[in-house]
Design an enzyme around this catalytic site. Structure first.
Site: not given
Length: 385
Positions: A134, A218, A276, A278
């Site tokens: 990743d 988040r 990033a 997906f």
């Protein structure tokens, strides 16, 4: 009634009479900064040029990613240095594809190899170091190494390639997508079909997010949703490392929601994960308005998407989120126009054929920089179609 009382009453009535227009004017003036940004962004947007040109939307990305090697070329020492990272070695020799036998993520390698095999007949000989982890591998201010990674931020100089997920290899989301999100061409059709069945006028005017807590960026949206469920529907699900409610910010984990069911909502949020996210390209297929939180992490197609043209950008601290959400709720037609432009761009310019064309242009330009003739390395295995 005294004269003073009469004057006060008249003034009060006049205030009541003009108050709505004053409030309306003040509100419009408040939103002018956003309307201006949208107008300026669209006026300066020139599109991608001819659709007949391979990678016409993304040619600048290839040029930028390879710019460090233009003047010096890529030698054997550079490949050896790249080989010291976590990247997997591939070779193209006489239109045959070879790979180092060790691939930590076989499904990810399969996703990469699908595209390499599809363009193999058109590729010159080359050595390629492809990272299927990743995280990128080459810090910006270290000695340059020609490592290919699917994503990077401004602290890295890896060469971006289209992620394995366009074909296979994850991310796995249990139990919805146990082997990965699925082929991009199939997901495009699945989500668009659901979007067609959920027109803008029938979508809920809420900010929606559903995913695991791979990044604390988040958190503000999750907390906002708990405080204002009438405006947002955002919640954390379990991830592979889930141990307790601490991993979902103190509440029981929510159930996952299939990507096509995101189309129920007008406002969809994309955050970075480990790198990033997906899901970014999938969100546009809903014909919903996409909010991109943070601009640091990129995939190869991100730079061609323009803020305020195709999506709305937000800072990672979400400090302006409440105000921007109010703006789009009060300017529904403007929000829908951005959503449609985002959908049109991804639908028209990010087909599997565009991904294949990008691979071909990227590797052709890359191979031209090699300063030696590659020879088959030891222990390499041939990858067959």
């Amino acid at each position: 009634m005294t004269v003073t009382m009469i004057i006060q009453l008249v003034v009060f009535c006049l205030c009541l009479a003009i108050l709505p227009s004053c409030v309306s004017y003040a509100s419009q003036d408040k939103w002018d900064k956003y309307l201006h940004r949208i107008d300026i962004a669209n006026a300066s947007y020139t599109g991608c040029g001819s659709s007949d040109e391979a990678s016409s939307c993304y040619a600048d990305v290839i040029a930028d990613d390879l710019s460090a090697w233009r003047s010096r070329g890529i030698g054997k020492a550079d490949i050896e240095r790249a080989g010291a990272t976590l990247a997997t070695r591939y070779q193209v020799l006489n239109h045959k594809l070879y790979r180092n036998p060790r691939c930590v993520f076989p499904a990810r390698c399969e996703g990469v190899e699908h595209f390499l095999l599809s363009i193999l007949k058109d590729l010159p000989d080359m050595d390629i170091m492809i990272n299927v982890y990743d995280h990128p591998q080459v810090p910006k201010y270290s000695q340059p190494s020609p490592v290919f990674s699917f994503s990077r931020d401004s602290h890295f100089s890896d060469i971006m390639y289209p992620a394995w997920t366009f074909w296979s290899g994850g991310p796995a989301v249990w139990p919805l997508y146990p082997t990965g999100l699925g082929r991009w061409d199939l997901q495009r059709d699945i989500i668009t079909k659901k979007a067609d069945a959920t027109p803008w006028s029938e979508k809920e005017s809420k900010a929606f997010f559903r995913g695991s807590r791979t990044s604390s960026e988040r958190d503000p949206l999750i907390l906002y949703s708990r405080k204002h469920p009438e405006f947002a529907a955002a919640a954390y699900t379990k991830n592979q490392a889930y141990r307790s409610k601490k991993d979902t910010l103190g509440e029981e984990p929510a159930e996952g929601v299939p990507l096509e069911d995101h189309c129920k909502y007008k406002y969809l949020f994309n955050f970075r994960g480990v790198a990033a996210s997906f899901r970014f390209k999938h969100l546009f297929m809903c014909r919903s308005l996409v909010f991109q939180v943070g601009e640091e992490w990129l995939e190869f197609f991100y730079p061609a998407l323009k803020p305020w043209v195709h999506y709305i950008p937000l800072d990672t601290d979400l400090k302006d989120f409440d105000e921007v959400l109010q703006f789009v709720r009060e300017h529904d037609d403007v929000a829908q126009q951005i959503a449609e432009r985002g959908y049109d761009f991804i639908w028209n310019n990010l087909q599997l054929s565009d991904v294949q064309a990008y691979w071909l242009q990227l590797l052709t330009d890359y191979a031209a920089l090699l300063q030696y003739k590659p020879q088959l390395a030891e222990d390499m295995i041939e990858i067959s179609p």
